[in-house]
Design a protein around this motif. Structure first.
Motif, short mmCIF file in Angstrom:
data_model
loop_
_atom_site.label_atom_id
_atom_site.label_comp_id
_atom_site.label_asym_id
_atom_site.label_seq_id
_atom_site.Cartn_x
_atom_site.Cartn_y
_atom_site.Cartn_z
N ASN A 187 38.15 -12.11 -74.28
CA ASN A 187 36.92 -12.90 -74.13
C ASN A 187 35.94 -12.66 -75.27
OD1 ASN A 187 37.70 -14.00 -71.56
ND2 ASN A 187 37.26 -11.99 -70.66
N VAL B 98 31.72 -26.49 -77.79
CA VAL B 98 30.63 -26.22 -76.84
C VAL B 98 30.83 -26.99 -75.54
CG1 VAL B 98 28.15 -26.45 -76.45
CG2 VAL B 98 29.00 -25.65 -78.68
N GLN B 99 31.11 -28.29 -75.65
CA GLN B 99 31.25 -29.12 -74.45
C GLN B 99 32.46 -28.72 -73.60
OE1 GLN B 99 31.23 -33.21 -75.81
NE2 GLN B 99 29.00 -33.28 -75.95
N ASN B 100 33.53 -28.27 -74.26
CA ASN B 100 34.75 -27.90 -73.53
C ASN B 100 34.81 -26.42 -73.18
OD1 ASN B 100 36.67 -30.38 -73.44
ND2 ASN B 100 35.88 -30.39 -75.54
N LYS B 101 33.74 -25.69 -73.55
CA LYS B 101 33.65 -24.25 -73.25
C LYS B 101 34.87 -23.48 -73.77
CE LYS B 101 30.67 -24.69 -69.17
NZ LYS B 101 30.33 -26.10 -69.30
N LYS C 54 42.91 -25.65 -75.15
CA LYS C 54 42.43 -25.22 -73.84
C LYS C 54 43.58 -24.98 -72.86
CE LYS C 54 38.53 -26.15 -70.78
NZ LYS C 54 37.40 -27.05 -70.48
#
Length: 342
Positions: free
Chosen positions: A117, A227-230, A212
């Motif tokens: 992470n 950012v939008q898809n984290k 992802k």
């Protein structure tokens, strides 16, 4: 002086008349800029209900092809057209195509490593080595040495790249060509290149989706998609030897030098720009606008949309993780708008 005032009034009246007609503008190209152009199209219509703007995010290569054949009214690209492409387009549509920078953005390395992470750091050699297919494990010394406190797995790296003609690819390859002689010699720069390794995804959305859903993968996308898809994205070491994360400030820093030395046609690269706080994989994104358009109503609407994007529209940039254009660039673009023949 009086003549100038009269001309200004006449121009304003002509623009208002044109925008009082129902006009539909079509654009296509850059997925890098698509979130911003979609927002601009919506907001411009709120202020100008008679103008409908439809933008298709098909990739910069597709945008260049379509504006070059007159299929669309304007194109979007993150890699400027070269001289041969401009000459080819002029032969087809009988008009010059002008480049207008509209915003600044960053391309970031995104990754999906199960159990990791941390925000990774990537050197120039690591990114080039991964995309050349020479670095194949996540715990390779070129990656691990920049991230000594992170336990990286002995897992194969799955490389993800664009499958379509892409300005995002142009920016990525342009950067790698500047920092890696081997990349420059073997692969080079372009919106479409022969990839040494990896799996292709269509558009920034496709690359984001593949990364992802695929463990141990790495890809490159425009910052807003990360950012939008984290999706985690890493810091990149710049030419000053500093690891820098993409941000509005670090992207703006990359454009500082270019703003003072912008060429007349606005075709410029700002990857690997100098500066301790500069993010090195940054770029302008451009609208491709024909100098002349037979449909004068469309031309007037397009000119007004372009003016709006360089003034009111700039206020929308930062909310979507794009950096605003430097004022010096906007001032020079205002003069270039005056050369449009509609």
């Amino acid at each position: 002086m009086i003549r100038k005032i009269l001309l200004s009034v006449a121009f304003s009246a002509a623009s208002l008349t044109a925008l009082s007609q129902q006009v539909t503008l079509t654009g296509a190209g850059s997925t890098f800029a698509a979130p911003l152009y979609s927002k601009w199209a919506f907001d411009f219509k709120q202020a100008n209900p008679n103008v409908q703007i439809n933008y298709q995010a098909i990739g910069s290569g597709g945008g260049i092809r379509q504006v070059s054949t007159g299929t669309v009214d304007f194109g979007g690209t993150d890699g400027p057209m070269n001289d041969a492409q401009l000459a080819d387009a002029k032969g087809k549509i009988h008009s010059d195509i002008l480049h207008f920078p509209t915003a600044l953005g960053a391309v970031v390395p995104v990754y999906n490593i199960p159990g990791v992470n941390a925000e990774l750091k990537f050197t120039q050699d690591a990114l080039a080595g991964i995309y050349l297919g020479k670095i194949t494990k996540w715990n390779d010394p070129y990656i691990q040495s920049a991230n000594p406190s992170v336990k990286l797995p002995n897992a194969n790296i799955l490389v993800v790249h664009r499958s379509d003609g892409s300005g995002t690819t142009f920016i990525w390859a342009d950067y790698l060509s500047k920092v890696s002689p081997e990349w420059k010699g073997k692969v080079g720069v372009g919106a479409s290149i022969n990839w040494p390794v990896g799996l292709g995804g269509k558009g920034n959305e496709g690359v984001s989706g593949l990364v992802k859903q695929t463990p141990n993968s790495i890809g490159y996308v425009e910052l807003v998609y990360a950012v939008q898809n984290k999706i985690p994205y890493g810091q990149v070491r710049n030419s000053a030897g500093q690891f820098v994360k993409a941000s509005l400030a670090s992207v703006t820093e990359a454009a500082a030098g270019a703003a003072k030395n912008m060429p007349a046609d606005f075709r410029v690269s700002i990857t690997d720009a100098p500066g301790a706080q500069t993010y090195p994989i940054a770029s302008f994104t451009w609208m491709l606008i024909p100098r002349s358009i037979p449909d004068k109503a469309k031309g007037a609407a397009l000119k007004e949309f372009l003016k709006w994007s360089l003034t009111t529209g700039q206020n929308e940039c930062e909310g979507l993780t794009y950096a605003k254009l430097p004022k010096e660039v906007i001032n020079r673009e205002a003069a270039a708008i005056g050369t449009l023949q509609y």
